[in-house]
Enzyme design. Structure first.
Site, short mmCIF file in Angstrom:
data_model
loop_
_atom_site.label_atom_id
_atom_site.label_comp_id
_atom_site.label_asym_id
_atom_site.label_seq_id
_atom_site.Cartn_x
_atom_site.Cartn_y
_atom_site.Cartn_z
N GLN A 74 -4.43 -41.47 45.55
CA GLN A 74 -5.26 -40.30 45.85
C GLN A 74 -4.47 -39.35 46.75
O GLN A 74 -4.62 -39.39 47.97
CB GLN A 74 -6.54 -40.76 46.55
CG GLN A 74 -7.51 -39.67 46.88
CD GLN A 74 -8.32 -39.26 45.68
OE1 GLN A 74 -8.64 -40.06 44.83
NE2 GLN A 74 -8.65 -38.00 45.60
N PHE A 75 -3.64 -38.49 46.15
CA PHE A 75 -2.82 -37.59 46.95
C PHE A 75 -3.67 -36.61 47.75
O PHE A 75 -3.24 -36.10 48.79
CB PHE A 75 -1.80 -36.84 46.08
CG PHE A 75 -2.36 -35.71 45.28
CD1 PHE A 75 -2.36 -34.42 45.80
CD2 PHE A 75 -2.90 -35.92 44.02
CE1 PHE A 75 -2.87 -33.36 45.07
CE2 PHE A 75 -3.41 -34.87 43.28
CZ PHE A 75 -3.41 -33.59 43.80
N THR A 76 -4.91 -36.36 47.33
CA THR A 76 -5.74 -35.37 48.03
C THR A 76 -6.16 -35.84 49.42
O THR A 76 -6.69 -35.04 50.19
CB THR A 76 -6.98 -34.98 47.20
OG1 THR A 76 -7.80 -36.13 47.01
CG2 THR A 76 -6.58 -34.39 45.86
#
Length: 142
Positions: A74-76
């Site tokens: 989950q890069f966000t």
């Protein structure tokens, strides 16, 4: 490295209409984000925390119970929306850096902590479903 950990009664991740990872019993759903300077030390710290946090029922850990874990990249988690209306992702590591580190966390949870780990698909457009138990949700950083 950041991990958003949720205690769940069930969780799944679907890619292109196909379930690619699921747990159908009490366990953890973990979203993992990687930043530029993460490495083996952060992998070990995050995996140990995920496995040993006493957030399951009766103050037990996933390791204590052999509870399953669903891990999703989950890069966000490294999004920054302090200015304006459009978040920036400057703090998120690019895929070629992040993917091996997320895989290393998964491997560490399996090999060093003996947990059953289900996963999403790195970089895919994923639909995540879960039933948060408690609710219990923690953000940890290494």
């Amino acid at each position: 490295m950041k991990a958003l950990i949720q205690r769940v009664t069930e969780a799944s991740v679907v890619v292109d209409g196909r379930t690619v990872g699921a747990i159908s019993e009490p366990g953890l759903c973990v979203l993992i984000g990687v930043t530029h300077d993460d490495g083996p030390k952060q992998v070990e710290t995050i995996a140990r925390k995920i496995a040993s946090l006493r957030i399951m029922r009766d103050e037990k850990s996933a390791s204590d119970l052999g509870a399953p874990v669903l891990v999703i990249s989950q890069f966000t988690l490294y999004g920054d929306a302090r200015k304006g209306r459009r978040p920036t992702w400057n703090q998120a590591a690019p895929g070629p850096v992040a993917e091996p580190l997320v895989e290393a966390v998964i491997d560490e949870l399996r090999s060093a902590h003996g947990l059953r780990v289900e996963t999403g698909i790195f970089g895919a457009d994923m639909a995540v479903s879960l039933t948060n138990d408690g609710p219990v949700t923690l953000m940890i950083e290494a």
